[in-house]
Each structure stands twice: as C-alpha cells, then as structure tokens.
Write a protein that holds these residues in place. Structure first.
Motif, mmCIF file in Angstrom:
data_model
loop_
_atom_site.group_PDB
_atom_site.id
_atom_site.type_symbol
_atom_site.label_atom_id
_atom_site.label_comp_id
_atom_site.label_asym_id
_atom_site.label_seq_id
_atom_site.Cartn_x
_atom_site.Cartn_y
_atom_site.Cartn_z
ATOM 1 N N GLU A 129 0.811 -1.206 0.000
ATOM 2 C CA GLU A 129 0.000 0.000 0.000
ATOM 3 C C GLU A 129 0.852 1.267 0.000
ATOM 4 O OE1 GLU A 129 -2.655 -0.301 3.263
ATOM 5 O OE2 GLU A 129 -3.700 -2.073 2.477
ATOM 6 N N ASP A 130 2.153 1.088 0.097
ATOM 7 C CA ASP A 130 3.077 2.229 0.088
ATOM 8 C C ASP A 130 4.299 1.862 -0.749
ATOM 9 O OD1 ASP A 130 1.937 4.210 2.232
ATOM 10 O OD2 ASP A 130 1.823 2.231 3.170
ATOM 11 N N GLY A 131 5.214 2.824 -0.887
ATOM 12 C CA GLY A 131 6.429 2.583 -1.639
ATOM 13 C C GLY A 131 7.240 1.432 -1.061
ATOM 14 N N VAL A 132 8.048 0.801 -1.902
ATOM 15 C CA VAL A 132 8.876 -0.334 -1.497
ATOM 16 C C VAL A 132 10.302 0.163 -1.273
ATOM 17 C CG1 VAL A 132 9.731 -2.613 -2.140
ATOM 18 C CG2 VAL A 132 7.425 -1.909 -2.818
ATOM 19 N N PHE A 133 10.847 -0.122 -0.088
ATOM 20 C CA PHE A 133 12.155 0.417 0.294
ATOM 21 C C PHE A 133 13.245 -0.638 0.410
ATOM 22 C CE2 PHE A 133 8.886 3.103 2.473
ATOM 23 C CZ PHE A 133 8.940 4.134 1.556
ATOM 24 N N LEU A 143 12.460 -17.240 -3.575
ATOM 25 C CA LEU A 143 11.594 -16.241 -2.964
ATOM 26 C C LEU A 143 12.219 -14.859 -3.040
ATOM 27 C CD1 LEU A 143 10.432 -18.047 0.326
ATOM 28 C CD2 LEU A 143 9.110 -17.747 -1.781
ATOM 29 N N ILE A 144 11.359 -13.846 -3.116
ATOM 30 C CA ILE A 144 11.763 -12.452 -3.009
ATOM 31 C C ILE A 144 11.019 -11.859 -1.819
ATOM 32 C CG2 ILE A 144 11.697 -10.163 -4.083
ATOM 33 C CD1 ILE A 144 11.801 -11.583 -6.799
ATOM 34 N N ALA A 145 11.741 -11.199 -0.951
ATOM 35 C CA ALA A 145 11.120 -10.473 0.155
ATOM 36 C C ALA A 145 11.145 -8.987 -0.166
ATOM 37 C CB ALA A 145 11.858 -10.743 1.460
ATOM 38 N N SER A 146 10.079 -8.301 0.164
ATOM 39 C CA SER A 146 9.996 -6.856 -0.083
ATOM 40 C C SER A 146 9.528 -6.153 1.179
ATOM 41 C CB SER A 146 9.043 -6.557 -1.247
ATOM 42 O OG SER A 146 7.744 -7.068 -0.987
ATOM 43 N N ALA A 147 10.017 -4.929 1.360
ATOM 44 C CA ALA A 147 9.732 -4.171 2.576
ATOM 45 C C ALA A 147 9.066 -2.852 2.243
ATOM 46 C CB ALA A 147 11.017 -3.923 3.351
ATOM 47 N N SER A 148 7.983 -2.583 2.932
ATOM 48 C CA SER A 148 7.277 -1.312 2.851
ATOM 49 C C SER A 148 6.811 -1.017 4.276
ATOM 50 C CB SER A 148 6.108 -1.399 1.874
ATOM 51 O OG SER A 148 5.421 -0.166 1.790
ATOM 52 N N TYR A 149 5.545 -0.759 4.489
ATOM 53 C CA TYR A 149 5.032 -0.697 5.859
ATOM 54 C C TYR A 149 4.904 -2.110 6.402
ATOM 55 C CZ TYR A 149 2.634 1.552 9.769
ATOM 56 O OH TYR A 149 2.319 2.039 11.011
ATOM 57 N N GLY A 168 4.214 -6.253 12.067
ATOM 58 C CA GLY A 168 4.840 -6.186 13.380
ATOM 59 C C GLY A 168 5.530 -4.858 13.599
ATOM 60 N N HIS A 169 6.187 -4.357 12.561
ATOM 61 C CA HIS A 169 6.780 -3.022 12.650
ATOM 62 C C HIS A 169 5.676 -1.978 12.728
ATOM 63 C CE1 HIS A 169 11.058 -3.867 12.061
ATOM 64 N NE2 HIS A 169 10.694 -4.825 11.222
ATOM 65 N N THR A 170 5.939 -0.901 13.448
ATOM 66 C CA THR A 170 4.936 0.145 13.613
ATOM 67 C C THR A 170 5.160 1.329 12.678
ATOM 68 O OG1 THR A 170 6.239 1.115 15.409
ATOM 69 C CG2 THR A 170 4.535 -0.476 16.015
ATOM 70 N N SER A 171 6.150 1.200 11.788
ATOM 71 C CA SER A 171 6.394 2.229 10.787
ATOM 72 C C SER A 171 7.058 1.559 9.589
ATOM 73 C CB SER A 171 7.268 3.347 11.364
ATOM 74 O OG SER A 171 7.337 4.438 10.464
#
Length: 375
Positions: A129-133, A143-149, A168-171
């Motif tokens: 739902e947000d940009g991927v960092f 597998l590919i892991a991706s991080a956003s919110y 689990g992360h809050t940001s």
C-alpha cells in the motif's frame, strides 16, 4: 554528493557507491582511491542504490529517473537501461545466480528483470500500500522479500504472493535480509527495532532487538549466520547475537548523515569475508578492518566471537576540542578541526568528497600510537 548506498564487490577489492548527485562511483577498497573508469550517471535526481553482480562483472543502479541501469563493472560503460516502473526506484537486489534483478519502487510494486535480455520476467508484484524500500532474494533464489510498511514474500518464478503480509513493525521498513539458510528474515526500519521472521511459518521469532535510538537503514547477516549487523540514522553500527537476541557491541560510524527524503537506501556493507565494514555518512565513506576493531562487548564472554576485536579502553565519541581520549579521559592525540568527527575505530580510512576533507583517504593506526605520561 551525499552517499546513499555502498557495496563491496564479491572479491572485496572494490566498493561501489551511489550518491544524491546522480552518480555511481567505484573505489579501491584497500587504498581508498577512486578507480579510473567511465563516469556512471543517471539522467537526473538521486541514485538510491548500486550493487555489484555476484560475479563482479556488472554494476546495477537505480534512482529517481525510474530506470534500472546496468554498467560494465570494469570500464563503467553503460550496458542497458531498463524501463517499466512509474515511480522512483528505491532499491534493488541481484538473484544468487546473477541472472535476474529485482527492483522496488515508489509506485508500490516490485519488478523482476532478466539481466541478459533486459526484459521484465514474471508478473509485476503488486500488493503493498506504500512505496517499497527494500528487496532481497532467498539464498536459493526461489523467494523475493519486499519491505514497505509491511513485509511480503513472493515466488520469484511467477511473481505471485507467498503467504500473507508480515506485520509487526509500527512504521516503514527500510531493509530486509535473508539468513544464509533461508529460514529466517531480519528487518529493520523507522521504529528503531530489528525483527526476525520465520520464513516457513510466516511469523515473528522472539522479541524485537532493541537498542538503536533512531531509524534503522540497513540490516545484514554475517557469513556464519550467527550475527546481524545493523546501521541506524545516528550513524551507529551494532552487532547482534542472533541466538541470544542480544547486542554484542556497537560503534559510531562517523558524522551523522544529513536528513534525507523519506526513502533510505543501504549505506552500510560488510565485505564477503567479513574482514571489513564500509559505511556511508554524509559526503564520506568510511572503511574499517573488523579484525582489529574495538567493540564494546555487552554480553557474556561465552557467547560466540563476532570477529570484531581490537585495543581496549578507547572511548568512542565526538571530539569537540580536537583531543581523542581513552576511557580514563587520558589524551591520546589531537586531530585538526577539518578532520574531526566521531572517533572510535582502530584502522580507519575515509573516502571523501567533502570540501573539508580534500586530503583524501585518512588512516589512523592506533597500534602505532606512542603515548607519554603527560602532554
């Protein structure tokens, strides 16, 4: 320009850096001198990440121009410019075999590219739902892991989701890394915490690792999988014992970097053999020899050795008056004002484009310091 990303070559001999001036540069990891090659530039804006391919023959970089650019790692000549994302590209990762590159973007998607043909392969991975960092491949490349919110897992062959999002992360999450056996993922982000995830069960492992005071920009596993390195916005590198869930030690990496836009690319990297650490801080890149570094040990001596050791009683901290002191406040040496920053390392050299550091690489050999009874 300000450093946004640093990465060792597979043989540990070179360092690639990306910066907010739109350029990618390559440095000799031993001397700190720039490697002579063609200028590698994006068409505009910031370059957020640059990585060597697993065979060391290619450099891939991404940035605000929405392109994945491939370069010859020996000459700097451009090879390909791959287009498809509709937003700035924040991050990238090579597959273990070097044949594919995954990219994550502000357009909330992950795309997978064939390095040889330059074509997108598999479907565009959509769901954040947000940009991927952050993006990372599992060691087997499946597998590919991706991080956003949130953190999501994808099947690399098809681009389809693998399980539900990990929450689990809050940001925002800035960085993710697979363990060497692929069973665990480490993540770090703006909530200052590092979390561990079970890949098969898709759930949290234990309590988060806490200690950083500011946002975490990068996490990485050591080669033996026993330790996690993390780098935060206060320019602090920490080392964690994975099994015990405790900090092994910490060091300050240098000047706190300037406040960047929201996106935060990795500005920390360990050499393939774990003998050196490189970090980007502001306009400077710093490199340490991990075999002689002084960690502040905070756990029982019976825990496995992180391999980072060195002289004792050296106080890490800002040197406002120019004097470097040990933990007993004894004077060790005086540093000219133009070279002052955070000091706490053993064998340090700097690669800098800063106006106040025109002299180039600096190396301080603490083992050769002769200290008198008084100054």
């Amino acid at each position: 320009g300000g450093v946004t990303s640093v990465a060792f070559s597979p043989d540990g001999q070179r360092i690639a850096s990306a910066s907010d001036d739109g350029n990618v540069r390559v440095w000799d990891a031993r001397s700190g001198e720039p490697v002579s090659m063609e200028k590698m530039s994006h068409s505009g804006g910031i370059v957020w990440s640059a990585l060597f391919s697993p065979d060391g023959e290619m450099i891939a970089s991404v940035g605000d121009d929405r392109l994945l650019r491939l370069w010859d790692a020996r000459t700097g000549l451009p090879l390909k410019a791959l287009q498809g994302h509709t937003g700035e590209i924040n991050c990238l990762a090579f597959s273990p075999d070097g044949k594919r590159v995954a990219t994550g973007s502000e357009d909330k998607t992950i795309r997978l590219w064939n390095v040889s043909t330059g074509e997108q392969i598999s479907k565009t991975m959509e769901g954040h739902e947000d940009g991927v960092f952050g993006v990372a491949f599992s060691p087997d490349g499946e597998l590919i892991a991706s991080a956003s919110y949130t953190i999501r897992l994808w099947r690399s062959q098809s681009g389809t989701p693998h399980g539900a999002p990990l929450r689990g992360h809050t940001s925002f999450v800035n960085s993710i890394a697979f363990s060497l056996d692929g069973a665990c993922i480490a993540s770090g982000g703006e909530d200052t915490k590092i979390r561990l995830w079970d890949v098969q069960g898709l759930h949290n492992i234990g309590e988060p690792l806490e200690g950083h005071k500011r946002e975490i920009g990068h996490v990485a596993f050591s080669l033996d999988g026993l330790f996690i390195y993390s780098y935060s916005r206060e320019s602090e590198i920490r080392c964690w014992n994975v099994k015990a869930g405790t900090a092994v030690g910490q060091l300050f990496a240098g000047y706190p970097p300037p406040e960047p836009p929201h996106t935060m690319s990795p500005i920390f990297s360990a050499s393939p053999d774990n003998t050196h650490i490189v970090a980007g801080c502001g306009h400077t890149i710093r490199v340490w020899d991990t075999q002689t570094f002084n960690w502040e040990i905070e756990v029982e001596e019976s825990l496995p050795d992180s391999g980072l050791r060195g002289p004792h009683n050296l106080l890490a901290g800002y040197i406002e008056d120019g004097w470097v002191r040990n933990s007993r406040s004894e004077l060790l040496l005086w540093v000219p004002e133009s070279f002052r920053g955070l000091v706490g390392d053993v064998s340090l050299y700097c690669i800098s484009n800063d106006e106040n550091n025109r002299a180039g690489p600096i190396r301080i050999h603490w083992d050769k310091l002769c200290q008198g009874r008084s100054w």
